[in-house]
Design a protein around this motif. Structure first.
Motif, PDB file in Angstrom:
ATOM      1  N   ASP A 119      90.395 -26.803 -18.137  1.00 13.09           N
ATOM      2  CA  ASP A 119      90.061 -26.351 -16.792  1.00 13.09           C
ATOM      3  C   ASP A 119      90.093 -24.832 -16.763  1.00 13.09           C
ATOM      4  OD1 ASP A 119      89.397 -26.607 -14.130  1.00 13.09           O
ATOM      5  OD2 ASP A 119      91.409 -27.105 -13.440  1.00 13.09           O
ATOM      6  N   LEU A 158      88.047 -32.185 -11.631  1.00 16.39           N
ATOM      7  CA  LEU A 158      88.724 -30.915 -11.386  1.00 16.39           C
ATOM      8  C   LEU A 158      87.887 -29.922 -10.601  1.00 16.39           C
ATOM      9  CD1 LEU A 158      90.336 -30.561 -14.901  1.00 16.39           C
ATOM     10  CD2 LEU A 158      91.550 -30.972 -12.765  1.00 16.39           C
ATOM     11  N   GLN A 159      86.647 -30.294 -10.265  1.00 17.36           N
ATOM     12  CA  GLN A 159      85.793 -29.392  -9.514  1.00 17.36           C
ATOM     13  C   GLN A 159      85.555 -29.864  -8.075  1.00 17.36           C
ATOM     14  OE1 GLN A 159      82.402 -27.694 -11.755  1.00 17.36           O
ATOM     15  NE2 GLN A 159      83.117 -28.854 -13.524  1.00 17.36           N
ATOM     16  N   TYR A 169      92.688 -29.712  -5.279  1.00 18.03           N
ATOM     17  CA  TYR A 169      91.820 -30.294  -6.298  1.00 18.03           C
ATOM     18  C   TYR A 169      92.461 -31.498  -6.986  1.00 18.03           C
ATOM     19  CZ  TYR A 169      88.722 -26.261  -5.822  1.00 18.03           C
ATOM     20  OH  TYR A 169      87.856 -25.316  -5.332  1.00 18.03           O
ATOM     21  N   GLU A 170      93.599 -31.301  -7.592  1.00 14.25           N
ATOM     22  CA  GLU A 170      94.291 -32.381  -8.296  1.00 14.25           C
ATOM     23  C   GLU A 170      95.774 -32.018  -8.392  1.00 14.25           C
ATOM     24  OE1 GLU A 170      93.062 -35.325  -9.622  1.00 14.25           O
ATOM     25  OE2 GLU A 170      91.010 -34.854  -9.014  1.00 14.25           O
ATOM     26  N   TYR A 203      97.533 -37.506 -14.060  1.00 14.27           N
ATOM     27  CA  TYR A 203      97.048 -37.106 -12.741  1.00 14.27           C
ATOM     28  C   TYR A 203      97.536 -38.049 -11.645  1.00 14.27           C
ATOM     29  CZ  TYR A 203      93.833 -33.872 -15.033  1.00 14.27           C
ATOM     30  OH  TYR A 203      93.299 -32.840 -15.771  1.00 14.27           O
ATOM     31  N   LYS A 236      96.477 -27.876  -8.451  1.00 13.62           N
ATOM     32  CA  LYS A 236      95.389 -26.890  -8.430  1.00 13.62           C
ATOM     33  C   LYS A 236      94.933 -26.730  -6.990  1.00 13.62           C
ATOM     34  CE  LYS A 236      90.750 -25.945 -10.244  1.00 13.62           C
ATOM     35  NZ  LYS A 236      89.642 -26.450 -11.076  1.00 13.62           N
ATOM     36  N   GLU A 281      97.149 -22.253  -9.545  1.00 14.76           N
ATOM     37  CA  GLU A 281      97.919 -23.421  -9.914  1.00 14.76           C
ATOM     38  C   GLU A 281      99.360 -23.165  -9.506  1.00 14.76           C
ATOM     39  OE1 GLU A 281      99.014 -24.734 -14.126  1.00 14.76           O
ATOM     40  OE2 GLU A 281      97.440 -26.164 -13.577  1.00 14.76           O
TER      41      GLU A 281
END
Length: 306
Positions: free
Chosen positions: A190, A63-64, A172-173, A36, A98, A143
């Motif tokens: 995820d 991830l949220q 998100y990431e 990440y 994401k 994504e």
């Protein structure tokens, strides 16, 4: 990657309880892990301005949670996510991001770009996010996969607005894959989810508590709701940490509020697999499923095996 969506139902409420990938021992070959983005995440605005909210959430490992970027008319806003030094990362290592778009693909297609950076300077060519979406158009959570083609140590996601594009983007990431060993391949990492109305004004769909479908608890669930619509649907996609192997299988535990899980409900479901964001061309209705088996003592819960 496993994808399940519902469509063509007069009023379908579907509970997805559990998604399981059973991995053979061969799955230990070629395993990968996610690497990440890290901190500090930088951000800014340009032109006539915009807003950036919670930029650090784009690299907090959650991830949220997400950074939000929105541009004023004739303005722009951006977040830049760095990566730690890593000899395994090359110019052709794809970056995955994401992104949430508030249900508007227009936000991606017309107002979002991604650019690689190296030592603080832009490198390579910026690309429109809309051209990089790897899953279903119209989803709320996407994504995107971006291959810079040049050496990089950060990516910048920008939203600009020459017209009013509506909601902004949630970042998100960002991550890429690196070789790994002893990865637990049967645990989804995820989910992506959302609604495609197919332009049908009367279509009403929603996905609630999506992460309950992968929490390992058969007593909790994600819920997919969809009213009638020939091409409209709601969907949820589970992302696994690596590619499956021949002989692997998926089981999805489903339920409906009705006392009886009818053939009409089953036939409204489509299950589809993806590899690296590309469909395997195996979208399957009930006729193509391996099996549909009611749970013992239940009339509204069943396992779909694929």
């Amino acid at each position: 990657m496993k994808h399940c969506y519902s469509k063509r139902s007069p009023l379908l409420t579907l509970f997805l309880f559990l998604l399981i990938c059973f991995c053979s021992s061969q799955a230990l070959f070629g395993q990968v892990k996610r690497v990440y983005g890290t901190t500090p995440v930088t951000s800014g605005t340009g032109g006539l301005g915009g807003t950036v909210t919670s930029p650090g959430s784009a690299a907090d490992g959650n991830l949220q949670t997400a950074a939000s970027i929105n541009a004023a008319l004739l303005g722009s806003a951006w977040v830049q996510i760095p990566f730690a030094n890593d000899a395994s990362r090359t110019a052709n290592t794809p970056v995955r991001v994401k992104i949430g778009s508030g249900g508007s693909l227009l936000s991606l297609a017309s107002g979002g770009t991604i650019q690689a950076y190296k030592s603080g300077a832009a490198v390579g060519t910026a690309q429109q996010l809309g051209g990089l979406v790897t899953l279903l158009d119209g989803a709320d959570i996407y994504e995107v996969v971006f291959t810079p083609g040049v050496d990089y140590d950060a990516v910048r996601i920008t939203r600009s607005a020459t017209v009013n594009l509506g909601p902004g983007l949630d970042i998100y990431e960002a991550y890429y894959y690196s070789a790994a060993t002893n990865v637990n391949c049967d645990a989804p990492l995820d989910v992506l989810y959302g609604v495609n109305s197919a332009g049908i004004a009367s279509f009403v769909g929603s996905v609630t508590t999506p992460y309950n479908a992968i929490d390992g608890d058969p007593n909790t669930s994600a819920t997919l709701n969809a009213t009638v619509g020939l091409l409209a649907f709601t969907q949820e996609t589970a992302l696994f940490p690596g590619l499956s192997q021949t002989g692997d299988s998926i089981r999805i535990l489903i339920s409906t509020p009705a006392a009886l899980l009818s053939a009409n409900v089953i036939s409204s479901l489509v299950v589809e697999t993806f590899a690296n964001g590309v469909s395997n061309g195996d979208a399957s209705t009930n006729s193509g499923l391996i099996s549909v088996r009611l749970l013992a003592g239940s009339t509204n819960k069943a396992y779909i095996a694929f």
